[in-house]
Write a protein that holds these residues in place. Structure first.
Motif, PDB file in Angstrom:
ATOM      1  N   LEU A   4     -58.718  44.747-113.393  1.00 54.83           N
ATOM      2  CA  LEU A   4     -59.826  43.951-112.869  1.00 54.83           C
ATOM      3  C   LEU A   4     -60.722  44.764-111.944  1.00 54.83           C
ATOM      4  N   LYS A   5     -60.134  45.692-111.199  1.00 56.02           N
ATOM      5  CA  LYS A   5     -60.936  46.533-110.307  1.00 56.02           C
ATOM      6  C   LYS A   5     -61.962  47.340-111.096  1.00 56.02           C
ATOM      7  N   ASN A   6     -61.641  47.691-112.327  1.00 56.80           N
ATOM      8  CA  ASN A   6     -62.556  48.461-113.163  1.00 56.80           C
ATOM      9  C   ASN A   6     -63.772  47.649-113.603  1.00 56.80           C
ATOM     10  N   CYS A   7     -63.720  46.327-113.408  1.00 59.64           N
ATOM     11  CA  CYS A   7     -64.809  45.449-113.845  1.00 59.64           C
ATOM     12  C   CYS A   7     -65.727  45.019-112.702  1.00 59.64           C
ATOM     13  N   ILE A   8     -65.417  45.429-111.486  1.00 55.11           N
ATOM     14  CA  ILE A   8     -66.173  44.950-110.321  1.00 55.11           C
ATOM     15  C   ILE A   8     -67.649  45.316-110.397  1.00 55.11           C
ATOM     16  N   ASP A   9     -67.965  46.460-110.968  1.00 56.40           N
ATOM     17  CA  ASP A   9     -69.371  46.863-111.063  1.00 56.40           C
ATOM     18  C   ASP A   9     -70.189  45.938-111.946  1.00 56.40           C
ATOM     19  N   TYR A  10     -69.520  45.107-112.732  1.00 56.97           N
ATOM     20  CA  TYR A  10     -70.209  44.225-113.674  1.00 56.97           C
ATOM     21  C   TYR A  10     -70.298  42.793-113.130  1.00 56.97           C
ATOM     22  N   PHE A  33     -62.653  39.214-107.446  1.00 55.20           N
ATOM     23  CA  PHE A  33     -61.428  38.437-107.626  1.00 55.20           C
ATOM     24  C   PHE A  33     -60.601  38.446-106.351  1.00 55.20           C
ATOM     25  N   PHE A  34     -59.706  37.477-106.267  1.00 60.90           N
ATOM     26  CA  PHE A  34     -58.682  37.463-105.227  1.00 60.90           C
ATOM     27  C   PHE A  34     -57.507  36.631-105.714  1.00 60.90           C
ATOM     28  N   VAL A  35     -56.381  36.756-105.028  1.00 61.37           N
ATOM     29  CA  VAL A  35     -55.191  35.976-105.352  1.00 61.37           C
ATOM     30  C   VAL A  35     -54.951  34.985-104.222  1.00 61.37           C
ATOM     31  N   LEU A  36     -54.711  33.718-104.592  1.00 63.42           N
ATOM     32  CA  LEU A  36     -54.359  32.705-103.598  1.00 63.42           C
ATOM     33  C   LEU A  36     -52.841  32.530-103.611  1.00 63.42           C
ATOM     34  N   ASP A  37     -52.208  32.949-102.512  1.00 63.71           N
ATOM     35  CA  ASP A  37     -50.766  32.796-102.326  1.00 63.71           C
ATOM     36  C   ASP A  37     -50.533  31.393-101.770  1.00 63.71           C
ATOM     37  N   LEU A  38     -49.965  30.495-102.577  1.00 62.06           N
ATOM     38  CA  LEU A  38     -49.858  29.084-102.196  1.00 62.06           C
ATOM     39  C   LEU A  38     -48.890  28.824-101.040  1.00 62.06           C
ATOM     40  N   PRO A  39     -47.659  29.364-101.047  1.00 62.53           N
ATOM     41  CA  PRO A  39     -46.772  29.094 -99.901  1.00 62.53           C
ATOM     42  C   PRO A  39     -47.334  29.597 -98.577  1.00 62.53           C
ATOM     43  N   ARG A  40     -48.019  30.747 -98.613  1.00 60.41           N
ATOM     44  CA  ARG A  40     -48.576  31.321 -97.381  1.00 60.41           C
ATOM     45  C   ARG A  40     -49.980  30.795 -97.078  1.00 60.41           C
ATOM     46  N   GLN A  41     -50.569  30.087 -98.038  1.00 61.18           N
ATOM     47  CA  GLN A  41     -51.941  29.588 -97.895  1.00 61.18           C
ATOM     48  C   GLN A  41     -52.872  30.738 -97.512  1.00 61.18           C
ATOM     49  N   ALA A  42     -52.713  31.838 -98.198  1.00 59.53           N
ATOM     50  CA  ALA A  42     -53.439  33.057 -97.833  1.00 59.53           C
ATOM     51  C   ALA A  42     -54.123  33.663 -99.046  1.00 59.53           C
ATOM     52  N   ILE A  43     -55.273  34.266 -98.814  1.00 63.05           N
ATOM     53  CA  ILE A  43     -55.973  35.033 -99.837  1.00 63.05           C
ATOM     54  C   ILE A  43     -55.558  36.487 -99.707  1.00 63.05           C
ATOM     55  N   ILE A  44     -55.086  37.061-100.814  1.00 62.23           N
ATOM     56  CA  ILE A  44     -54.645  38.458-100.839  1.00 62.23           C
ATOM     57  C   ILE A  44     -55.310  39.161-102.020  1.00 62.23           C
ATOM     58  N   HIS A  45     -55.245  40.474-102.023  1.00 58.01           N
ATOM     59  CA  HIS A  45     -55.791  41.293-103.112  1.00 58.01           C
ATOM     60  C   HIS A  45     -57.263  40.961-103.392  1.00 58.01           C
ATOM     61  N   ALA A  46     -58.051  40.772-102.352  1.00 57.56           N
ATOM     62  CA  ALA A  46     -59.477  40.474-102.530  1.00 57.56           C
ATOM     63  C   ALA A  46     -60.238  41.758-102.839  1.00 57.56           C
ATOM     64  N   ASN A  47     -61.021  41.730-103.899  1.00 55.69           N
ATOM     65  CA  ASN A  47     -61.805  42.891-104.306  1.00 55.69           C
ATOM     66  C   ASN A  47     -63.157  42.463-104.862  1.00 55.69           C
ATOM     67  N   MET A  58     -42.266  26.761-110.891  1.00 51.87           N
ATOM     68  CA  MET A  58     -43.478  26.475-110.120  1.00 51.87           C
ATOM     69  C   MET A  58     -44.370  27.702-110.016  1.00 51.87           C
ATOM     70  N   VAL A  59     -45.669  27.473-110.190  1.00 50.58           N
ATOM     71  CA  VAL A  59     -46.632  28.546-109.950  1.00 50.58           C
ATOM     72  C   VAL A  59     -46.804  28.692-108.441  1.00 50.58           C
ATOM     73  N   THR A  60     -46.589  29.891-107.912  1.00 49.50           N
ATOM     74  CA  THR A  60     -46.700  30.100-106.458  1.00 49.50           C
ATOM     75  C   THR A  60     -47.917  30.936-106.077  1.00 49.50           C
ATOM     76  N   ALA A  61     -48.635  31.460-107.064  1.00 47.29           N
ATOM     77  CA  ALA A  61     -49.862  32.208-106.765  1.00 47.29           C
ATOM     78  C   ALA A  61     -50.783  32.153-107.977  1.00 47.29           C
ATOM     79  N   TYR A  62     -52.076  32.000-107.705  1.00 48.60           N
ATOM     80  CA  TYR A  62     -53.086  31.996-108.755  1.00 48.60           C
ATOM     81  C   TYR A  62     -54.076  33.132-108.519  1.00 48.60           C
ATOM     82  N   LEU A  63     -54.399  33.851-109.593  1.00 44.19           N
ATOM     83  CA  LEU A  63     -55.476  34.829-109.518  1.00 44.19           C
ATOM     84  C   LEU A  63     -56.786  34.120-109.832  1.00 44.19           C
ATOM     85  N   ASN A  64     -57.763  34.272-108.949  1.00 43.94           N
ATOM     86  CA  ASN A  64     -59.088  33.684-109.120  1.00 43.94           C
ATOM     87  C   ASN A  64     -60.070  34.795-109.481  1.00 43.94           C
TER      88      ASN A  64
END
Length: 274
Positions: free
Chosen positions: A40-46, A50-64, A149-155
């Protein structure tokens, strides 16, 4: 309701279903996740981010890519920042869809897989410079607990164009990796208005619209009051009209998310469709 109050509702929902003190047993390895993130990082120029929502931690991680296409710092972008950036017209609808997605995804009815089952939606977000832009967001299961259970979603977001008040959420759910057709792609990119017009031409009869509008005006309205308002027999109303309206909404918007008339009415109201 303020963004903070709406966020508090979302957080309360997550805290109920994902207790912070619960021990989770992830099935997806860090190595598999890293491979997908690097792709996905290779597509950022286009015009993508994206980011990942960690549901138990209610946190956004891997934001790029947010800094490049949404005007926010990748490292400091929080759950509340994302919530505030959503156009206020659509926040309630998105909250309802998120809750319904949780129940459907964790119902055991589907064999969920990593980066497979997708929920695609058009979503207007506020750029850091103060202008709303329309994005196509695709939601993927990114981490799954051994319980299922899904515990994280990539957006994953793709910039479409500047937001227009006539734009709808245009929800679609794919239960496998079906390739999106060219006509769908063109509609999403705004080359035509097929999807928007589809949502404007509602499938409900005149009586069904009266019922839905009554729910919009008074969510506590009784079946007896609806029967008097529409002239429809009370038993017929209870047994036929309710289920018919819900089925039409599910078929029209291609989602099983709707469970009650109130949910259908609230969604149509939030999207300005009725």
């Amino acid at each position: 309701m303020t963004p903070k109050e709406q966020l508090d509702l979302a957080k309360a929902f997550l805290e109920h279903h994902y207790p912070i003190d619960k021990k989770y047993h992830p099935l997806i390895s860090t190595e598999r996740q890293t491979i997908e993130l690097e792709k996905l990082k290779n597509c950022i120029d286009y015009e993508q981010f994206f980011f990942v929502l960690d549901l138990p931690r209610q946190a956004i991680i891997h934001a790029n890519g947010l800094d490049k296409w949404l005007g926010y710092n990748n490292d400091n972008f929080k759950f509340f920042d994302y919530f505030k950036s959503i156009h206020p017209r659509h926040r309630i609808s998105l909250n309802q869809l998120a809750n319904s997605t949780f129940h459907v995804a964790n119902s055991g009815s589907y064999d969920l897989a990593f980066m497979n089952h997708r929920m695609i939606i058009q979503i207007p977000l506020l750029h850091g410079k103060g202008k709303y832009q329309l994005f196509k967001r695709t939601l993927y299961p990114f981490q799954i607990d051994k319980s299922g259970m899904v515990t994280a979603y990539l957006n994953h977001f793709v910039l479409l164009r500047d937001y227009d008040e006539s734009d709808s959420l245009d929800l679609r759910i794919a239960l496998n990796q079906r390739t999106i057709t060219t006509s769908e792609n063109e509609a999403v990119l705004g080359m035509n208005r097929v999807n928007v017009e589809k949502t404007r031409i509602l499938p409900f009869s005149k009586t069904e619209k009266i019922i839905l509008k009554a729910y919009i005006n008074n969510s506590e309205i009784s079946h007896s009051e609806l029967s008097e308002l529409t002239g429809v027999n009370l038993n017929t109303l209870k047994k036929t009209h309710n289920s018919r309206i819900i089925k039409k909404a599910r078929d029209h918007f291609q989602t099983q998310a709707f469970k009650t008339l109130k949910e259908v009415a609230d969604y149509l109201k939030g999207e300005g469709l009725l």
